[in-house]
Design a protein around this motif. Structure first.
Motif, PDB file in Angstrom:
ATOM      1  N   ARG A  72      30.367  13.359 -12.739  1.00 43.03           N
ATOM      2  CA  ARG A  72      29.905  12.481 -11.652  1.00 43.03           C
ATOM      3  C   ARG A  72      30.793  12.603 -10.420  1.00 43.03           C
ATOM      4  N   ARG A  73      32.095  12.690 -10.634  1.00 46.30           N
ATOM      5  CA  ARG A  73      33.059  12.767  -9.524  1.00 46.30           C
ATOM      6  C   ARG A  73      32.881  14.049  -8.710  1.00 46.30           C
ATOM      7  N   CYS A  74      32.542  15.143  -9.386  1.00 47.50           N
ATOM      8  CA  CYS A  74      32.432  16.444  -8.720  1.00 47.50           C
ATOM      9  C   CYS A  74      31.011  16.769  -8.273  1.00 47.50           C
ATOM     10  N   TRP A  75      30.074  15.850  -8.480  1.00 55.64           N
ATOM     11  CA  TRP A  75      28.693  16.116  -8.083  1.00 55.64           C
ATOM     12  C   TRP A  75      28.632  16.494  -6.610  1.00 55.64           C
ATOM     13  N   SER A  76      27.822  17.505  -6.304  1.00 62.26           N
ATOM     14  CA  SER A  76      27.643  17.936  -4.917  1.00 62.26           C
ATOM     15  C   SER A  76      26.322  18.668  -4.794  1.00 62.26           C
ATOM     16  N   VAL A  77      25.679  18.538  -3.650  1.00 58.63           N
ATOM     17  CA  VAL A  77      24.461  19.281  -3.375  1.00 58.63           C
ATOM     18  C   VAL A  77      24.763  20.779  -3.265  1.00 58.63           C
ATOM     19  N   LEU A  78      26.032  21.140  -3.160  1.00 50.98           N
ATOM     20  CA  LEU A  78      26.420  22.546  -3.126  1.00 50.98           C
ATOM     21  C   LEU A  78      26.084  23.241  -4.439  1.00 50.98           C
ATOM     22  N   HIS A  79      26.149  22.499  -5.553  1.00 53.17           N
ATOM     23  CA  HIS A  79      25.926  23.143  -6.841  1.00 53.17           C
ATOM     24  C   HIS A  79      24.973  22.409  -7.775  1.00 53.17           C
ATOM     25  N   SER A  80      24.414  21.299  -7.366  1.00 50.09           N
ATOM     26  CA  SER A  80      23.522  20.556  -8.254  1.00 50.09           C
ATOM     27  C   SER A  80      22.151  20.363  -7.635  1.00 50.09           C
ATOM     28  N   VAL A  81      21.118  20.546  -8.453  1.00 44.40           N
ATOM     29  CA  VAL A  81      19.756  20.266  -8.012  1.00 44.40           C
ATOM     30  C   VAL A  81      19.303  18.894  -8.495  1.00 44.40           C
ATOM     31  N   GLN A  82      20.114  18.274  -9.322  1.00 40.85           N
ATOM     32  CA  GLN A  82      19.818  16.930  -9.821  1.00 40.85           C
ATOM     33  C   GLN A  82      20.204  15.898  -8.768  1.00 40.85           C
ATOM     34  N   PRO A  83      19.532  14.749  -8.763  1.00 43.90           N
ATOM     35  CA  PRO A  83      19.954  13.692  -7.839  1.00 43.90           C
ATOM     36  C   PRO A  83      21.356  13.198  -8.194  1.00 43.90           C
ATOM     37  N   ARG A  84      22.040  12.618  -7.222  1.00 42.90           N
ATOM     38  CA  ARG A  84      23.374  12.052  -7.465  1.00 42.90           C
ATOM     39  C   ARG A  84      23.267  11.030  -8.609  1.00 42.90           C
ATOM     40  N   PRO A  85      24.133  11.130  -9.606  1.00 43.60           N
ATOM     41  CA  PRO A  85      24.084  10.178 -10.730  1.00 43.60           C
ATOM     42  C   PRO A  85      24.347   8.744 -10.258  1.00 43.60           C
ATOM     43  N   ARG A  86      23.606   7.820 -10.829  1.00 46.99           N
ATOM     44  CA  ARG A  86      23.756   6.405 -10.513  1.00 46.99           C
ATOM     45  C   ARG A  86      23.773   5.617 -11.827  1.00 46.99           C
ATOM     46  N   PRO A  87      24.481   4.509 -11.842  1.00 48.95           N
ATOM     47  CA  PRO A  87      24.498   3.678 -13.062  1.00 48.95           C
ATOM     48  C   PRO A  87      23.090   3.160 -13.376  1.00 48.95           C
ATOM     49  N   PRO A  88      22.747   2.941 -14.602  1.00 44.47           N
ATOM     50  CA  PRO A  88      23.566   3.229 -15.784  1.00 44.47           C
ATOM     51  C   PRO A  88      23.579   4.732 -16.065  1.00 44.47           C
ATOM     52  N   TYR A  89      24.748   5.271 -16.347  1.00 45.98           N
ATOM     53  CA  TYR A  89      24.907   6.705 -16.535  1.00 45.98           C
ATOM     54  C   TYR A  89      24.421   7.142 -17.906  1.00 45.98           C
ATOM     55  N   GLU A  90      23.803   8.298 -17.918  1.00 48.41           N
ATOM     56  CA  GLU A  90      23.383   8.914 -19.177  1.00 48.41           C
ATOM     57  C   GLU A  90      24.620   9.385 -19.928  1.00 48.41           C
ATOM     58  N   PRO A  91      24.573   9.415 -21.263  1.00 49.67           N
ATOM     59  CA  PRO A  91      25.698   9.981 -22.011  1.00 49.67           C
ATOM     60  C   PRO A  91      25.893  11.446 -21.632  1.00 49.67           C
ATOM     61  N   PHE A  92      27.132  11.890 -21.611  1.00 48.56           N
ATOM     62  CA  PHE A  92      27.414  13.288 -21.285  1.00 48.56           C
ATOM     63  C   PHE A  92      26.886  14.205 -22.387  1.00 48.56           C
ATOM     64  N   PHE A  93      27.166  13.867 -23.638  1.00 55.29           N
ATOM     65  CA  PHE A  93      26.657  14.642 -24.772  1.00 55.29           C
ATOM     66  C   PHE A  93      25.317  14.057 -25.192  1.00 55.29           C
ATOM     67  N   GLY A  94      24.392  14.928 -25.591  1.00 51.40           N
ATOM     68  CA  GLY A  94      23.079  14.469 -26.023  1.00 51.40           C
ATOM     69  C   GLY A  94      22.508  15.396 -27.062  1.00 51.40           C
ATOM     70  N   ASP A  95      21.206  15.300 -27.239  1.00 49.86           N
ATOM     71  CA  ASP A  95      20.539  16.130 -28.240  1.00 49.86           C
ATOM     72  C   ASP A  95      20.598  17.612 -27.885  1.00 49.86           C
ATOM     73  N   ARG A  96      20.547  17.907 -26.600  1.00 46.45           N
ATOM     74  CA  ARG A  96      20.504  19.314 -26.175  1.00 46.45           C
ATOM     75  C   ARG A  96      21.880  19.969 -26.155  1.00 46.45           C
ATOM     76  N   PHE A  97      22.887  19.244 -25.665  1.00 52.21           N
ATOM     77  CA  PHE A  97      24.235  19.799 -25.554  1.00 52.21           C
ATOM     78  C   PHE A  97      25.257  18.812 -26.109  1.00 52.21           C
ATOM     79  N   GLY A  98      26.060  19.305 -27.043  1.00 53.45           N
ATOM     80  CA  GLY A  98      27.111  18.486 -27.619  1.00 53.45           C
ATOM     81  C   GLY A  98      28.469  19.111 -27.369  1.00 53.45           C
ATOM     82  N   PRO A  99      29.497  18.589 -28.007  1.00 51.06           N
ATOM     83  CA  PRO A  99      30.839  19.139 -27.815  1.00 51.06           C
ATOM     84  C   PRO A  99      30.928  20.633 -28.122  1.00 51.06           C
ATOM     85  N   ARG A 100      30.202  21.089 -29.106  1.00 53.82           N
ATOM     86  CA  ARG A 100      30.260  22.508 -29.504  1.00 53.82           C
ATOM     87  C   ARG A 100      29.781  23.446 -28.398  1.00 53.82           C
ATOM     88  N   ASP A 101      29.049  22.912 -27.425  1.00 53.39           N
ATOM     89  CA  ASP A 101      28.496  23.729 -26.347  1.00 53.39           C
ATOM     90  C   ASP A 101      29.381  23.740 -25.099  1.00 53.39           C
TER      91      ASP A 101
END
Length: 162
Positions: free
Chosen positions: A22-51
């Motif tokens: 969230r701190r490093c979010w920038s339109v320079l490298h992200s196509v997603q909208p700026r994250p806003r609360p409530p924040y999604e978990p960083f790890f999820g079904d698609r990507f976990g710590p192993r990834d």
């Protein structure tokens, strides 16, 4: 500056990685909208710590890189794709991104990959220079693929053999 310590992510890293993302979010490298609360978990079904590989310097997390499969197809199983690279602002220019790129290529080889690919926004010149310096070549461009802050931006496809 010393080379950062690179390791696999752990579940305990989730809050730190989410904050860094969230701190490093920038339109320079992200196509997603700026994250806003409530924040999604960083790890999820698609990507976990192993990834994820994490870079640490002096015991602090200063970056991460995400490695995934570009598709679920068996005929594409020999390819890995970098699906995220973040370096803390204070650590930029200190070799963290380069160390993460080299480590993720080693990890992809360990997983049996023969190729590694990524996508980068056309206006992200610093990232493109880093990828090219690490052996990635432009393999395609999707012109004006994204409309970001009122500007059309190319999606650049890069890859290399492992």
């Amino acid at each position: 500056m010393p080379v950062p310590y690179i390791r696999h992510a752990r579940h305990a890293d989730e809050e730190t990685l989410g904050w860094l993302d969230r701190r490093c979010w920038s339109v320079l490298h992200s196509v997603q909208p700026r994250p806003r609360p409530p924040y999604e978990p960083f790890f999820g079904d698609r990507f976990g710590p192993r990834d994820h590989l994490v870079a640490e310097r002096a015991g602090a997390v200063v970056g991460y890189i995400r490695l995934g499969m570009p598709t679920p197809l068996e005929c594409n199983a020999h390819v890995r794709q970098i699906q995220g690279l973040v370096v803390a602002d204070a650590a930029r220019g200190g070799g963290v991104g380069r160390a993460l790129l080299r480590a993720v290529q080693d990890e992809a080889r360990r997983q049996g990959a023969r190729r590694i690919t990524l996508r980068v926004l056309g206006h992200n010149a610093p990232a493109r220079r880093l990828y090219e310096a690490e052996g990635f070549a432009v393999e395609g461009v999707l012109p004006q693929e994204f409309l970001l802050d009122g500007t059309y931006v190319d999606d650049v496809l890069m890859g290399r053999a492992l």
